[in-house]
Structure formats: structure tokens, C-alpha cells
Design an enzyme around this catalytic site. Structure first.
Site, mmCIF file in Angstrom:
data_model
loop_
_atom_site.group_PDB
_atom_site.id
_atom_site.type_symbol
_atom_site.label_atom_id
_atom_site.label_comp_id
_atom_site.label_asym_id
_atom_site.label_seq_id
_atom_site.Cartn_x
_atom_site.Cartn_y
_atom_site.Cartn_z
ATOM 1 N N GLU A 1 38.921 -17.752 77.425
ATOM 2 C CA GLU A 1 39.216 -18.991 76.704
ATOM 3 C C GLU A 1 38.786 -18.898 75.246
ATOM 4 O O GLU A 1 37.790 -18.260 74.929
ATOM 5 C CB GLU A 1 38.470 -20.159 77.356
ATOM 6 N N CYS B 1 36.630 -20.375 67.905
ATOM 7 C CA CYS B 1 35.471 -20.070 68.748
ATOM 8 C C CYS B 1 35.952 -19.058 69.789
ATOM 9 O O CYS B 1 36.823 -19.380 70.603
ATOM 10 C CB CYS B 1 35.017 -21.382 69.368
ATOM 11 N N CYS C 1 29.342 -15.142 82.301
ATOM 12 C CA CYS C 1 28.110 -14.827 81.575
ATOM 13 C C CYS C 1 27.001 -14.569 82.580
ATOM 14 O O CYS C 1 26.902 -15.274 83.582
ATOM 15 C CB CYS C 1 27.734 -15.999 80.660
ATOM 16 N N CYS D 1 22.350 -20.158 82.115
ATOM 17 C CA CYS D 1 21.579 -21.285 81.588
ATOM 18 C C CYS D 1 21.892 -22.508 82.465
ATOM 19 O O CYS D 1 23.029 -22.701 82.906
ATOM 20 C CB CYS D 1 21.948 -21.555 80.131
ATOM 21 N N CYS E 1 24.933 -24.973 81.520
ATOM 22 C CA CYS E 1 26.151 -24.413 80.934
ATOM 23 C C CYS E 1 27.167 -24.054 82.018
ATOM 24 O O CYS E 1 26.827 -23.415 83.015
ATOM 25 C CB CYS E 1 25.787 -23.175 80.112
ATOM 26 N N GLY F 1 30.025 -16.321 77.148
ATOM 27 C CA GLY F 1 29.327 -15.037 77.100
ATOM 28 C C GLY F 1 28.225 -14.920 76.072
ATOM 29 O O GLY F 1 28.089 -15.764 75.178
ATOM 30 N N CYS G 1 31.110 -27.521 73.632
ATOM 31 C CA CYS G 1 30.081 -26.517 73.914
ATOM 32 C C CYS G 1 29.714 -26.539 75.383
ATOM 33 O O CYS G 1 29.391 -27.587 75.939
ATOM 34 C CB CYS G 1 28.801 -26.840 73.141
HETATM 35 N N1 SAH Z 1 25.331 -17.059 74.799
HETATM 36 C C1 SAH Z 1 25.413 -17.554 73.447
HETATM 37 C C2 SAH Z 1 26.777 -18.043 73.121
HETATM 38 C C3 SAH Z 1 27.186 -19.311 73.847
HETATM 39 S S1 SAH Z 1 27.486 -20.448 72.600
HETATM 40 C C4 SAH Z 1 24.359 -18.596 73.212
HETATM 41 O O1 SAH Z 1 23.659 -18.936 74.146
HETATM 42 O O2 SAH Z 1 24.180 -19.024 72.083
HETATM 43 C C5 SAH Z 1 27.556 -21.892 73.384
HETATM 44 C C6 SAH Z 1 26.533 -22.893 72.897
HETATM 45 O O3 SAH Z 1 26.733 -24.075 73.649
HETATM 46 C C7 SAH Z 1 25.104 -22.448 73.161
HETATM 47 O O4 SAH Z 1 24.231 -22.961 72.184
HETATM 48 C C8 SAH Z 1 24.843 -23.117 74.476
HETATM 49 O O5 SAH Z 1 23.485 -23.228 74.744
HETATM 50 C C9 SAH Z 1 25.521 -24.442 74.263
HETATM 51 N N2 SAH Z 1 25.831 -25.167 75.498
HETATM 52 C C10 SAH Z 1 26.050 -24.662 76.716
HETATM 53 N N3 SAH Z 1 26.278 -25.641 77.605
HETATM 54 C C11 SAH Z 1 26.205 -26.812 76.923
HETATM 55 C C12 SAH Z 1 26.382 -28.170 77.272
HETATM 56 N N4 SAH Z 1 26.673 -28.533 78.513
HETATM 57 N N5 SAH Z 1 26.252 -29.096 76.290
HETATM 58 C C13 SAH Z 1 25.973 -28.737 75.023
HETATM 59 N N6 SAH Z 1 25.824 -27.463 74.621
HETATM 60 C C14 SAH Z 1 25.922 -26.511 75.567
#
Ligand code: SAH
Length: 347
Positions: free
Chosen positions: A91, A106, A113, A117, A120, A165, A339
């Protein structure tokens, strides 16, 4: 099979030489690949047919097929779903910010991944594979072509590695893609317009500093407290704050740009006044900015965003300490493009 978009100038030169072609052919080829961006070898009209055949035999020009695109109602955010040659699903998102005159892609650097987290959607589905350099570049080129048909002919101005990722765990492909996106023969994006977002991989941050790419670095911090961070990001056990910050100091020392921290605000987890104080204490020595992102809802995740007043209070605590902390309002949530929402509802 090799992806020609991922080949460096040196690799193209070596291939041309091996095929018995004069050196200028490599430059012509690079022009077809990255300036004209043709998707078939037949279109490379100034290359000899035998050389074109050899190129076709040894590699591909495209590996992604557009499976679908969703546009938000305001048409300023769009999400693409691509199918790779092996059936993998990738995506990417385009965000148009008219006031800033920015068109940001983006990109995803992995299918799934491994970091899982807790908040996420990508991590919830597990890890499938790395996205290749060619597949990363292709996401940008395809969306650049789309953007040019919109908004008055302007193409993509910024690329952020904030899709699916962890880019620093796919370092070689990501670095090759960054270098190609910087190449004046193609997109010609400066390091200022390229942002890599990481969950905080210290060795990767050091390697990025050494690479000389000079892109922007965003770090997903989400907690200044080691225990809370581990709860949200299991990878924090492997890469604790005590290992992350020395790597960031090294990166900052070698870069002309401030580091951006991403902080996803989650009610009753990391959004209290005490959390804000801890964050201020951790970041005070740093020249940095914090992007505050109220948690976007993800199916199956029980966390929620704090009330608006708590978000404001958190922001004020940071700004009172001289740390710029804009609240990032979700864009693309309605099409699952915000995000952390990528991959939600994809299959
Ligand atoms: N692995 C990298 C790239 C992912 S970027 C990283 O962790 O930075 C995606 C961003 O969106 C990251 O900052 C991640 O923590 C954030 N993110 C993931 N799930 C989210 C959610 N449910 N709400 C808001 N931000 C989120």
C-alpha cells in the site's frame, strides 16, 4: 528477477559494457528508466534491438500492478493497493497539502512488519517480506504520474517512508531507493524532501548517518519512559532508549536537520501531564520537533485517543519548554489511509 529501476548507474554501466555496448548507452538507458520512465523495452527507441532484448531477458521494468485506489471525499488523500509479481500486497498513500504546495507520497518498505507495535494495524498482521528497491521506486513513479494529471501538472514533491514496515530493517533496499529518488536524472528530490521514519533501530540510524544521504529522520518515540515504551513497542526491549539516544546524537551531529519525534497519544497510557514532563526532560538537550498524533482507531485494538483537552494540555507542556509540538490531524482516516491504518481491511 532483477528490477531495472533498482540498478545504480554503475550497475547499468557494467551491464552495458558486458553487452559490448559503448558507455553512452548506459546513460541513454538511465534516461529511459528514470526521466522518461517508459514501462516497455520497445519504447527505448534509441537503443539497439539486441541490447533491448538483452535487457528484457535479464530484468523487468515494472513489478507492481495497481489493484485499486481509494480517494478521500476531498480528493486530497488517496490510497493505492498494488499487487507485486509474487502476489504480495503493498500500500501507498498520496497526501496533497494545497496550502503548503506539497504532494507527499508515503511508501511501504515491507509487506507487513515484524515489530508488532501494540497500536498499529501493520504489525498485527505479521511480517511477509521486504519490499525491493525497485518496488519502492515504482510506488513513487506511479503516484508521481498520477499527481501530474491532477493539481496543475505538479508531481510528487516529498517522499516519506511511513507506510508499512520498518525501513531500517530493510536497509539496503531503502538506501538504494533513497539514492535513486535523489538522482537529478529522475525525481531529483533533495534530502530535505525525503523522510525516513523508524521505530528506533540504533545500528540502522548510525548506518544512515554514514550513508551521506542526508535525509530527514523521524523517530517513533511514543513514550519517554522505558517501561511504557516497551508496552507499546516490543522492539524497545531490544533497542532501549539508552541505546537509541546515543545513535540519535550521532545522527544529529552529522546532519543539518532537526530530528522529528512522532508521539502517538493514547489515553491512560502515555498522555498524562507526568508523561509530558518526562518527555520534556528526555528531549530538552535535543534540537527537535515532536509531532503529536492522537491515536487513529485500528480494528481489534482497544486503545483510544485522549480527549481533546488532554491533547492540548500535552502540547502546551511541550511548547512551554520550547519544543515545537504540532498536533497532526488525521488525514485519510475515512479510506483507512491514516498512520497505522494501512493493511486494515485489506484482505
Ligand atoms: N516502522 C516505522 C515506520 C512506520 S511509520 C516507524 O515505526 O516509524 C508509521 C507511523 O505511524 C509510526 O510513527 C507509527 O508509530 C504510527 N502509527 C502506527 N499506528 C498508529 C495508529 N493507530 N495511530 C497513530 N499513529 C500510528
Amino acid at each position: 528477477m532483477r528490477h531495472w529501476l533498482a540498478a545504480s548507474s554503475e550497475e547499468l554501466a557494467a551491464f552495458a559494457a558486458e553487452a559490448g555496448q559503448p558507455a553512452f548507452r548506459a546513460k541513454q538507458l538511465r534516461d529511459w528508466l528514470h526521466a522518461k520512465r517508459v514501462d516497455g523495452f520497445a519504447a527505448m527507441s534509441n537503443l539497439p534491438p539486441a541490447f533491448r532484448e538483452s535487457l528484457a531477458e535479464h530484468g523487468r521494468l515494472r513489478a507492481l500492478r495497481e489493484l485499486g485506489r481509494k480517494d478521500a471525499a476531498d480528493k486530497l488523500t488517496s490510497k493505492w493497493l498494488w499487487e507485486a509479481a509474487d502476489g504480495g500486497l503493498i500500500e501507498s498513500v498520496l497526501i496533497i497539502e494545497k496550502q503548503l504546495s506539497r504532494r507527499t507520497v508515503c511508501v511501504s518498505s515491507m509487506i507487513g512488519c515484524p515489530l508488532a507495535c501494540a497500536f498499529c494495524a501493520t504489525g498485527a498482521g505479521g511480517f511477509e517480506r521486504n519490499v525491493s528497491a525497485g518496488e519502492i521506486i515504482e510506488q513513487v513513479y506511479a503516484i508521481d504520474a498520477h499527481a501530474r494529471t491532477r493539481g496543475g501538472g505538479a508531481g510528487v514533491s516529498h517522499v516519506v517512508f511511513m507506510g508499512m514496515g520498518e525501513p531500517l530493517l530493510n536497509f539496503d533496499n531503502v538506501l538504494a531507493a533513497l539514492n535513486t529518488l535523489r538522482d537529478p536524472a529522475g525525481m531529483g528530490l533533495s534530502g530535505r524532501h525525503l523522510t525516513l521514519s523508524t521505530a528506533g533501530v540504533p545500528d540502522g540510524i548510525r548506518a544512515l548517518a554514514d550513508s551521506g544521504v542526508n535525509c530527514r529522520l523521524a523517530v517513533s518515540l511514543h513514550a519517554a519512559n522505558q517501561k511504557t515504551r516497551e508496552r507499546l513497542m516490543p522492539c524497545a526491549k531490544t533497542w532501549p532508549l539508552t541505546a537509541l539516544f546515543p545513535a540519535l546524537e550521532l545522527f544529529a551531529a552529522g546532519s543539518s536537520r532537526d530530528i522529528t519525534f512522532e508521539y502517538c497519544l493514547i489515553d491512560s497510557v502515555n498522555a498524562s501531564r507526568a508523561d509530558a514532563r518526562e518527555l520534556v526532560a528526555l528531549l530538552r538537550p535535543f534540537r527537535c520537533k515532536v509531532n503529536l498524533i492522537p491515536l487513529n482507531p485500528v480494528p481489534g485494538v482497544s486503545f483510544s485517543a485522549p480527549p481533546a483537552a488532554a491533547v492540548r494540555a500535552f502540547q502546551e507542556a511541550l511548547e512551554a519548554a520550547g519544543i515545537s509540538a504540532p498536533v497532526r490531524m488525521e488525514k485519510g482516516a475515512e479510506i483507512g489511509a491514516a498512520c497505522g491504518q494501512l493493511r486494515a481491511g485489506k484482505k
